[in-house]
Motif scaffolding. Structure first.
Motif, PDB file in Angstrom:
ATOM      1  N   ALA A  38      38.316  19.664  31.542  1.00 20.06           N
ATOM      2  CA  ALA A  38      39.769  19.382  31.505  1.00 20.06           C
ATOM      3  C   ALA A  38      40.345  19.405  29.925  1.00 20.06           C
ATOM      4  N   SER A  39      39.864  19.101  29.424  1.00 13.64           N
ATOM      5  CA  SER A  39      39.586  18.524  27.516  1.00 13.64           C
ATOM      6  C   SER A  39      39.194  19.614  27.235  1.00 13.64           C
ATOM      7  N   ASN A  40      38.293  21.417  27.369  1.00 11.77           N
ATOM      8  CA  ASN A  40      38.229  22.054  26.464  1.00 11.77           C
ATOM      9  C   ASN A  40      39.453  22.894  27.370  1.00 11.77           C
ATOM     10  N   ASP A  76      36.023   9.816  43.054  1.00  3.97           N
ATOM     11  CA  ASP A  76      36.783   9.462  41.350  1.00  3.97           C
ATOM     12  C   ASP A  76      37.270   8.985  41.293  1.00  3.97           C
ATOM     13  N   ALA A 103      39.384  16.964  37.257  1.00  9.26           N
ATOM     14  CA  ALA A 103      38.434  16.275  37.544  1.00  9.26           C
ATOM     15  C   ALA A 103      38.566  15.954  35.878  1.00  9.26           C
ATOM     16  N   ALA A 104      38.519  15.018  35.408  1.00  7.77           N
ATOM     17  CA  ALA A 104      38.745  13.994  34.708  1.00  7.77           C
ATOM     18  C   ALA A 104      37.531  13.954  33.285  1.00  7.77           C
ATOM     19  N   ALA A 105      37.580  15.132  32.649  1.00  5.48           N
ATOM     20  CA  ALA A 105      35.795  15.459  31.781  1.00  5.48           C
ATOM     21  C   ALA A 105      36.465  15.997  30.831  1.00  5.48           C
ATOM     22  N   GLY A 106      35.288  17.017  30.845  1.00  3.31           N
ATOM     23  CA  GLY A 106      34.532  17.899  29.226  1.00  3.31           C
ATOM     24  C   GLY A 106      35.458  19.107  29.825  1.00  3.31           C
ATOM     25  N   GLY A 163      39.117   8.094  37.872  1.00  2.00           N
ATOM     26  CA  GLY A 163      38.595   8.888  36.945  1.00  2.00           C
ATOM     27  C   GLY A 163      39.933  10.231  36.892  1.00  2.00           C
ATOM     28  N   ALA A 164      39.353  11.357  37.579  1.00  5.39           N
ATOM     29  CA  ALA A 164      39.759  11.950  38.528  1.00  5.39           C
ATOM     30  C   ALA A 164      40.819  12.316  39.491  1.00  5.39           C
ATOM     31  N   TRP A 171      44.201  11.349  36.977  1.00  9.45           N
ATOM     32  CA  TRP A 171      44.269  12.405  35.779  1.00  9.45           C
ATOM     33  C   TRP A 171      45.118  13.275  36.589  1.00  9.45           C
TER      34      TRP A 171
END
Lengths: 110, 397
Positions: free
Chosen positions: B225-227, B4, B220-223, B6-7, B10
């Motif tokens: 990670a954001s949390n 991935d 991962a570059a997703a939720g 994106g991942a 990041w």
């Protein structure tokens, strides 16, 4: 009136301040200085050679008192600064002609 | 798994962020020591990083992430990173990137431990100690939690390294501090920090780098990670404010105290970052700030010269974080508050075993090195400072 100038190990400053306070001497000026004595500093031996630390950080205290209190100050400084090891420092006594308080212009000559 | 991009992007960035934490901890510590030892303190951090970088690619990665041997350690199949390639296998990022991301954690962990030997360690002995420590303490702990070891099999949760990084370095610092002994003049003469702005700068770099540390651990570059990023920042802020408040009861609200509290909060949230929500992170960070501050006061009362408080902040904060993860987990996992008593139990047990292992192995290792080649510099060397005696350099002219 005399100026007592003492050169001490920096880590003894707290002890010297409290022994001076105990003896009733509160005023002082201190300066961070570097210096060396008869041993010419410290040399550290390594397999690869020698590192000379010829100037060692010290603290210089200046205290001005009337002549009859000089020996009390000297005793207090010695008490606080003495470790018995090389580098404990020196105390010098120097005559002072006069001292003027800037705030009120008071002049002290004795 | 397919790669991935994106991942991958990041985690590349996160690796760089976490790398910056190592000089960050060096500057944080460097400001806290006396002027004659500042180069030594910052240089130790760089030294740790360089040593572990080589150890990791040679054998460390393999010991931590190689095929499991009895739940305790990884095999040497990946010696010299052989077989660790540019393609993704179990994770959506290249294997070699995962190895690099894990490397920066290992380097930082050894650097945190230097707190316990500040201002008195012999550089050459530390090289030997550091290499053995990262091999015998860090690598097994990383394997237990993340490399398929027993802790992971039993379900203990450690998102970004509460036990692996913080308990190991914090309790390791305490153990080596007890072996090497107190600094000359400890509790007799002033050992006040010589440059607080340097410490604040270091703390800033740590806080910044911690976003990569925790949010990168999502791989991962997703939720998730954001949390993780949001709860990390929240816990740091809560820790900073509680320590500031607690220290202002004793005197003035100290700047060093505030950033120490921020780091305590960051340590506390580290194992929990992928499993808790924002409200829990406020509690985790606030309790971490208070608890680590009390640990520091206790350490001072006891007269232990664990000089720069890696034990109080990373050790105690890491222990709290591991337990708190078992209490507050609610994202993807459940903790005590969601009725999962087992999670609380296994996380606590895992943390206590890590405490015991890190402390005992570090203590024995330090003792062996001290009795053979000597951990400590001579009195003269300590007196003139490690900058001159170990490096032949002065910080200011």
């Amino acid at each position: 009136m005399k100026l007592i100038k003492a050169i001490i190990k920096p880590e003894r400053l707290d002890a010297v301040k409290s022994s001076l306070e105990e003896a009733g001497f509160l005023g002082m000026t201190i300066t961070e200085v570097q210096g060396r004595g008869e041993q010419k500093g410290i040399s550290l031996q390594y397999r690869g050679g020698t590192i000379e630390v010829d100037l060692i950080p010290k603290i210089e205290l200046e205290i001005v008192v009337s002549a009859e209190k000089v020996s009390d100050v000297i005793e207090a400084v010695k008490k606080g600064a003495h470790t018995g090891k090389i580098g404990d420092g020196r105390i010098f006594v120097i005559p002072i002609e006069e001292s003027v308080k800037i705030r009120n212009g008071e002049v002290i000559k004795e | 798994m397919t790669l991935d991009s994106g991942a991958t992007a990041w985690i590349l960035a996160s690796t760089c962020l976490v790398m910056l934490m190592t000089p960050g901890i060096g500057l944080f510590y460097g400001g806290l020591v006396r002027r004659k030892n500042v180069i030594s303190m910052v240089a130790l951090a760089f030294l740790c990083y360089a040593l572990v970088s080589l150890q990791w690619v040679l054998c460390g990665y393999s010991l931590a992430f190689g095929p499991d041997i009895s739940g305790f350690i990884g095999g040497l199949d990946y010696f010299g990173l052989s077989g660790v390639g540019m393609d993704a296998s179990d994770l959506p990022i290249p294997d070699i990137l995962f190895a690099a991301f894990q490397l920066v954690f290992a380097g930082l962990t050894l650097a945190i431990l230097t707190s316990g030997v500040a201002e008195r360690i012999r550089l050459s002995s530390f090289v030997v100690f550091g290499l053995l420590w990262t091999t015998l303490v860090y690598d097994p702990l990383a394997h237990w939690a993340w490399g398929g070891g027993w802790a992971a099999s039993l379900g203990a949760l450690d998102f970004a390294g509460g036990t692996v990084v913080h308990i190991s370095s914090g309790f390791g610092a305490l153990a080596i501090a007890l072996v090497i002994g107190k600094r000359m003049g400890f509790n007799e003469s002033s050992m006040a920090p010589h440059n607080i702005p340097l410490t604040l700068l270091g703390a800033g770099l740590l806080w910044f780098g911690w976003f990569g540390f925790n949010a990168g651990s999502a791989i991962a570059a997703a939720g998730l990670a954001s949390n993780a990023l949001m709860v990390t920042n929240t816990a740091a802020a809560a820790g900073a404010l509680t320590w500031l408040l607690a220290s202002s009861i004793h005197g003035k609200p100290s700047a060093v105290g505030m950033v120490s509290g921020a780091i305590a909060g960051l340590v506390g949230i580290t194992p929990a970052a992928g499993f808790v929500d924002v409200t829990s992170s406020i509690i985790i960070g606030a309790v971490a700030g208070l608890l680590c501050y009390l640990a520091l006061l206790w350490r001072l009362r006891k007269g232990f010269d664990e000089s720069l408080d890696a034990w109080a902040i990373h050790g105690v904060g890491g222990l709290w974080g591991a337990i708190a993860t078992g209490i507050f987990a609610c994202i993807g996992q459940t903790g005590l508050l969601s009725g999962n008593v087992y999670q609380f139990g296994i996380n606590t047990l895992d943390a206590l075993i890590a405490v015991g292992y890190a402390f005992i192995v570090t203590y024995v290792l330090a003792l062996v090195i001290d009795k053979t080649i000597g951990l400590r510099v001579t009195e003269d060397e300590e007196y003139v400072g490690l900058d001159i005696s170990q490096h032949g350099e002065r910080a200011n002219g």
